[in-house]
Scaffold this motif. Structure first.
Motif, mmCIF file in Angstrom:
data_model
loop_
_atom_site.group_PDB
_atom_site.id
_atom_site.type_symbol
_atom_site.label_atom_id
_atom_site.label_comp_id
_atom_site.label_asym_id
_atom_site.label_seq_id
_atom_site.Cartn_x
_atom_site.Cartn_y
_atom_site.Cartn_z
ATOM 1 N N ASP A 113 -6.775 -2.388 5.913
ATOM 2 C CA ASP A 113 -5.840 -2.788 4.862
ATOM 3 C C ASP A 113 -5.406 -1.572 4.044
ATOM 4 O O ASP A 113 -6.227 -0.733 3.680
ATOM 5 N N TYR A 114 -4.108 -1.525 3.761
ATOM 6 C CA TYR A 114 -3.516 -0.476 2.944
ATOM 7 C C TYR A 114 -2.790 -1.135 1.767
ATOM 8 O O TYR A 114 -2.112 -2.149 1.944
ATOM 9 N N ARG A 115 -2.923 -0.565 0.596
ATOM 10 C CA ARG A 115 -2.113 -0.971 -0.558
ATOM 11 C C ARG A 115 -1.473 0.301 -1.094
ATOM 12 O O ARG A 115 -2.129 1.334 -1.232
ATOM 13 N N TYR A 116 -0.174 0.223 -1.376
ATOM 14 C CA TYR A 116 0.578 1.390 -1.813
ATOM 15 C C TYR A 116 1.514 1.001 -2.946
ATOM 16 O O TYR A 116 1.714 -0.180 -3.230
ATOM 17 N N PHE A 117 2.100 2.016 -3.592
ATOM 18 C CA PHE A 117 2.944 1.764 -4.753
ATOM 19 C C PHE A 117 4.066 2.795 -4.818
ATOM 20 O O PHE A 117 4.082 3.772 -4.066
ATOM 21 N N CYS A 118 4.992 2.579 -5.741
ATOM 22 C CA CYS A 118 6.068 3.521 -6.038
ATOM 23 C C CYS A 118 5.690 4.224 -7.346
ATOM 24 O O CYS A 118 5.480 3.555 -8.364
ATOM 25 N N ILE A 119 5.592 5.542 -7.330
ATOM 26 C CA ILE A 119 5.145 6.277 -8.515
ATOM 27 C C ILE A 119 5.979 5.946 -9.758
ATOM 28 O O ILE A 119 5.420 5.555 -10.778
ATOM 29 N N PRO A 120 7.326 6.076 -9.729
ATOM 30 C CA PRO A 120 8.043 5.821 -10.981
ATOM 31 C C PRO A 120 8.067 4.348 -11.403
ATOM 32 O O PRO A 120 8.344 4.056 -12.567
ATOM 33 N N HIS A 121 7.753 3.423 -10.495
ATOM 34 C CA HIS A 121 7.873 1.998 -10.825
ATOM 35 C C HIS A 121 6.551 1.244 -10.680
ATOM 36 O O HIS A 121 6.545 0.008 -10.638
ATOM 37 N N GLU A 122 5.451 1.967 -10.623
ATOM 38 C CA GLU A 122 4.143 1.325 -10.516
ATOM 39 C C GLU A 122 3.910 0.385 -11.712
ATOM 40 O O GLU A 122 3.437 -0.737 -11.536
ATOM 41 N N GLY A 123 4.273 0.824 -12.907
ATOM 42 C CA GLY A 123 4.100 0.000 -14.098
ATOM 43 C C GLY A 123 4.940 -1.254 -14.094
ATOM 44 O O GLY A 123 4.638 -2.222 -14.811
ATOM 45 N N ASN A 124 5.997 -1.283 -13.257
ATOM 46 C CA ASN A 124 6.843 -2.464 -13.117
ATOM 47 C C ASN A 124 6.324 -3.391 -12.010
ATOM 48 O O ASN A 124 6.968 -4.382 -11.707
ATOM 49 N N GLY A 125 5.198 -3.024 -11.415
ATOM 50 C CA GLY A 125 4.623 -3.865 -10.369
ATOM 51 C C GLY A 125 5.134 -3.588 -8.982
ATOM 52 O O GLY A 125 4.999 -4.424 -8.082
ATOM 53 N N MET A 126 5.716 -2.415 -8.740
ATOM 54 C CA MET A 126 6.201 -2.095 -7.403
ATOM 55 C C MET A 126 5.038 -1.633 -6.552
ATOM 56 O O MET A 126 4.781 -0.428 -6.373
ATOM 57 N N VAL A 127 4.328 -2.632 -6.017
ATOM 58 C CA VAL A 127 3.114 -2.435 -5.223
ATOM 59 C C VAL A 127 3.219 -3.364 -4.010
ATOM 60 O O VAL A 127 3.730 -4.479 -4.122
#
Length: 129
Positions: A113-127
């Motif tokens: 399993d992998y979980r990843y995110f967007c650096i500039p939008h992590e706080g907006n829930g882009m995961v």
């Protein structure tokens, strides 16, 4: 008559939005060596936000939005440690900035399993996973 006037006002707004590329760029079908596609959207979401692939599959992330995004699974770069998950033996990764209309590809060779995110939008829930 008032209803007709409202329709006329909405049409130019729709035309303006389309001409400004607010819907993001259009893409052709993925190349034959790409097994799955994930869009990075203007709504600051990965779509789909969950995907199942096989070992050896290549995923292509397409920036269909009007802003830059990243595909990041690097614990050292996460504000929230829960936004990253890597299986044992998998190396952290970070796409760097992916501009509008650009793509990032990665082939997965370690199962799990992998979980990843967007650096500039992590706080907006882009995961996603």
């Amino acid at each position: 008559m008032a209803r007709h006037a409202k329709q006329l006002m909405i049409a130019p707004l729709a035309l303006l939005a389309a001409s400004c590329g607010l819907g993001g760029p259009a893409y052709d079908r993925p190349p034959p060596d790409v097994d799955a596609v994930v869009d990075m959207t203007t709504l600051m979401r990965f779509s789909p936000d969950a995907l199942t692939i096989r070992v050896g599959d290549t995923v292509e992330w397409r920036n269909t939005s009007i802003m830059g995004h990243t595909v990041t699974a690097a614990p050292a770069l996460a504000k929230n440690p829960a936004d990253v998950l890597l299986p044992q033996g998998a190396a952290p990764f970070n796409s760097g900035d992916i501009g509008p209309g650009e793509v990032y590809r990665r082939t997965f060779t370690v199962p799990g399993d992998y979980r990843y995110f967007c650096i500039p939008h992590e706080g907006n829930g882009m995961v996603a996973s």
